[in-house]
Design a protein around this motif. Structure first.
Motif, PDB file in Angstrom:
ATOM      1  N   ASN A 147       0.807  -1.225   0.000  1.00  0.00           N
ATOM      2  CA  ASN A 147       0.000   0.000   0.000  1.00  0.00           C
ATOM      3  C   ASN A 147       0.838   1.271   0.000  1.00  0.00           C
ATOM      4  O   ASN A 147       0.289   2.375   0.109  1.00  0.00           O
ATOM      5  CB  ASN A 147      -0.930   0.000   1.212  1.00  0.00           C
ATOM      6  N   ASN A 148       2.150   1.126  -0.116  1.00  0.00           N
ATOM      7  CA  ASN A 148       3.049   2.269  -0.028  1.00  0.00           C
ATOM      8  C   ASN A 148       2.957   3.143  -1.285  1.00  0.00           C
ATOM      9  O   ASN A 148       3.259   2.693  -2.390  1.00  0.00           O
ATOM     10  CB  ASN A 148       4.486   1.771   0.153  1.00  0.00           C
ATOM     11  N   ARG A 149       2.547   4.389  -1.096  1.00  0.00           N
ATOM     12  CA  ARG A 149       2.460   5.333  -2.213  1.00  0.00           C
ATOM     13  C   ARG A 149       3.633   6.323  -2.208  1.00  0.00           C
ATOM     14  O   ARG A 149       3.620   7.293  -2.946  1.00  0.00           O
ATOM     15  CB  ARG A 149       1.153   6.131  -2.145  1.00  0.00           C
ATOM     16  N   SER A 150       4.619   6.077  -1.363  1.00  0.00           N
ATOM     17  CA  SER A 150       5.734   7.017  -1.219  1.00  0.00           C
ATOM     18  C   SER A 150       7.051   6.363  -1.619  1.00  0.00           C
ATOM     19  O   SER A 150       7.986   6.241  -0.821  1.00  0.00           O
ATOM     20  CB  SER A 150       5.808   7.541   0.218  1.00  0.00           C
ATOM     21  N   ILE A 151       7.105   5.894  -2.862  1.00  0.00           N
ATOM     22  CA  ILE A 151       8.336   5.348  -3.443  1.00  0.00           C
ATOM     23  C   ILE A 151       8.568   6.045  -4.775  1.00  0.00           C
ATOM     24  O   ILE A 151       7.637   6.180  -5.575  1.00  0.00           O
ATOM     25  CB  ILE A 151       8.239   3.827  -3.681  1.00  0.00           C
ATOM     26  N   SER A 152       9.778   6.502  -5.001  1.00  0.00           N
ATOM     27  CA  SER A 152      10.098   7.114  -6.294  1.00  0.00           C
ATOM     28  C   SER A 152      11.515   6.744  -6.707  1.00  0.00           C
ATOM     29  O   SER A 152      12.383   6.501  -5.867  1.00  0.00           O
ATOM     30  CB  SER A 152       9.953   8.640  -6.232  1.00  0.00           C
TER      31      SER A 152
END
Length: 281
Positions: free
Chosen positions: A231-236
């Motif tokens: 559910n991690n939306r904070s990867i770039s």
């Protein structure tokens, strides 16, 4: 040796950094003078605190590639973990795609050792041995033949992007099917924007991709770390072009974790060889 599911419950930022840096890239002896080469040094921080440094190299020569990465703790990182991480991969570049042939990993931390040896051919895993072995197998999603074929990449080879229009947002229009020796997962990328890059021996523009981790097999679905990462939306991940060669390599990685934010960013990148003159030369 500890089993993989018997690891200490405390979180090791260094171990996490080593694992995720492998989504980044020395060179073998005997490479020709016309080889395309990329070398770099990356700073690794956790919640703003320096914990490690990684060295990286890529050689592409005659359609073949070889990449290596090494990482060790630095400064505060030596308090967190006293280990080292080394990984390498080799394979072929053709038809606009990356085709790995072998992958080796050797990671030694304070109280655990991880080793992987893998052979691949035609986009499928032909042989894989990983230590320690997985436990709790009855709880894991089975790894079947069907999920181990179809353009499979090892973690190191997955960092090498081969695109028709280097420097374009095409680098983000991809799904990376990865097997790390224990689990099969996809990294789904989508275009997020660009950022300027100004390093001692490289300057240009990085393409920034948002990244999603999608578990496929080998994982325990209700394990807290799996649920969080799914559910991690904070990867770039941001990429820079290797001149006009069609290759792109990571400039930075950022990932929010349960315990803080992990950042990996290049302190310098040096590119030499054919078609690299436009990349910071």
């Amino acid at each position: 040796m500890r089993r993989s599911d018997d690891r200490p419950s405390r979180f090791s930022p260094f171990a996490a950094a080593a694992g995720f840096v492998a989504l980044t890239l020395a060179a073998p002896g005997g490479a020709s003078a016309e080889s395309l080469r990329v070398g770099g040094v990356y700073a690794v921080t956790f919640s703003g605190v320096p914990i490690g440094r990684a060295t990286f190299s890529l050689v592409a020569d005659g359609g073949a590639y070889s990449v290596k990465i090494a990482m060790k703790p630095a400064a505060v990182g030596k308090v967190v973990a006293a280990g080292v991480f080394k990984a390498e991969a080799a394979g072929w570049l053709h038809d606009g795609s990356v085709y790995p042939a072998r992958f080796l990993l050797d990671s030694v931390d304070t109280d655990m050792e991880n080793r992987v040896s893998m052979r691949l051919a035609d986009g499928a895993v032909k042989y894989s041995e990983a230590e320690p072995g997985l436990g709790r197998m009855e709880e894991r999603v089975p790894i079947t033949d069907s999920v181990m074929a179809g353009g499979i990449l090892d973690p190191v080879s997955s960092a090498v992007a081969f695109v028709a229009d280097p420097g374009s947002k095409d680098v983000c229009a991809r799904k990376l099917p990865i097997f790390d020796g224990w689990t099969r997962y996809d990294i789904k990328l989508s275009y997020e924007g660009t950022q300027p890059v100004d390093l001692p021996t490289y300057s240009g523009t990085a393409v920034v991709c948002a990244a999603r981790w999608v578990p496929v097999a080998g994982h325990i679905p209700d394990k807290p770390s799996v649920v969080y990462m799914k559910n991690n939306r904070s990867i770039s991940i941001s990429y820079v072009p290797v001149g006009r060669s069609g290759l792109m390599v990571p400039y930075s990685i950022s990932m929010k974790t349960l315990y803080g934010t992990l950042n990996v960013e290049a302190e310098d990148l040096k590119m030499t060889g054919p078609l690299t003159a436009s990349a910071g030369q």
